[in-house]
Design an enzyme around this catalytic site. Structure first.
Site: not given
Ligand code: PDD
Length: 290
Positions: A32, A146, A202
């Protein structure tokens, strides 16, 4: 009523259906993205599409759409949901098939995208910051994908919420990896530090933007690992994500971080981030980072 995209169609959320045999439902077999939208512009869309393509390749699922087709679908979705500011969720699963762990043959992936209002950040963020706790990182060894399979992250985040905190900061082999749903930064002696990319975190889009903003504004930064002990003695600690932007952590495991208030580098980075966001809102995706 929210409009969603499902396998080529735009429909009202209440009419969107997937078979219960979908491997996303049965196994969590999918990936996702979460993409913020400002002034109807998908923020850092190219970077999100590159990461989505990478996640798909890592789980050996062919990308169902070209870059141009993804752009068209997501821009249509944003428009059908009234433009403005939104949070777009995109999910691709391996599709419906009889239950068997190994990949099914000749299955069409399920492609789903929806949109919801962006939740406002806490009103007292700049005064009080947020609380976090540290926990053992008990997730798998491919946290760079992800994946929709988020049970460990869910249990970790819930432990944080149960402790009155907003996030769990995770420790693997003594070093900080990331948050349950965010990346982690610390400030030490004026230098911004965040763990280097690798299988245990991530590659956050917000993380990368912050490093770009630091580079063009000559804020010293390092991508290197640090221990939980170093985090406890940091001047500032931040959490970053697409939906929460940059959160200053002012209490870590019930103890104050620095002087217990959001720090000066957080304020500076937040100003740079808000300025960049405003440029995107007014002029579109392709503005330069300044
Ligand atoms: N999550 N690490 C993890 C485990 C995450 O789930 C997320 C973001 C991030 C930050 O990544 P980014 O800057 O690309 O949003 C780091 C999203 C927002 C979610 O699961 O809702």
């Amino acid at each position: 009523m929210t409009t969603v995209y499902l396998n080529g169609d735009y429909l009202p959320l209440a009419q969107a259906r997937v078979p219960v045999t979908d491997r996303g439902f049965v196994f969590g077999d999918g990936v996702y993205e979460v993409i913020p939208v400002y002034g109807a512009h998908l923020f850092r869309l190219e970077q999100h599409l590159v990461r989505l393509a990478r996640s798909l390749a890592e789980i050996r699922l062919a990308n169902p759409l070209s870059g141009a087709a993804w752009r068209e679908v997501l821009q249509n979705l944003v428009a059908r949901n009234g433009g403005g500011d939104q949070s777009v969720y995109v999910q691709v699963t391996r599709g419906p098939a009889p239950r068997d762990h190994a990949f099914p043959k000749d299955v069409r992936p399920t492609v789903y995208a929806t949109s919801s209002p962006l939740k406002p950040l806490p009103a007292d963020l700049a005064q009080n910051g947020v609380a976090a706790i540290t926990l053992d990182d008990n997730r798998w060894q491919r946290c760079d994908i992800k994946a929709i399979t988020l049970l460990p992250n869910i249990l970790l985040r819930q432990q944080a919420v149960d402790a009155g905190a907003v996030e769990a900061i995770l420790i693997r082999d003594g070093v900080i990896t990331e948050g349950a749903a965010s990346n982690v930064f610390m400030v030490r002696g004026g230098v911004l530090v965040t763990p280097a990319k690798g299988p245990f975190l991530l590659p956050g889009i917000t993380r990368d933007l912050i490093l770009e903003l630091a580079a063009v504004n000559t804020i010293p930064y390092e991508e290197s690992s640090f221990t939980a002990g170093a985090l406890r003695h940091a001047d500032e600690v931040w959490l970053t994500s697409s939906t929460r932007e940059i959160l200053p952590v002012t209490r870590l495991d019930q103890r104050p971080v620095g002087n217990g208030k959001p720090g000066p580098l957080w304020r500076r980075m937040m100003d740079l981030y808000q300025f960049y966001k405003q440029q995107v809102r007014e002029r579109g995706e392709d503005v330069a980072v300044v």
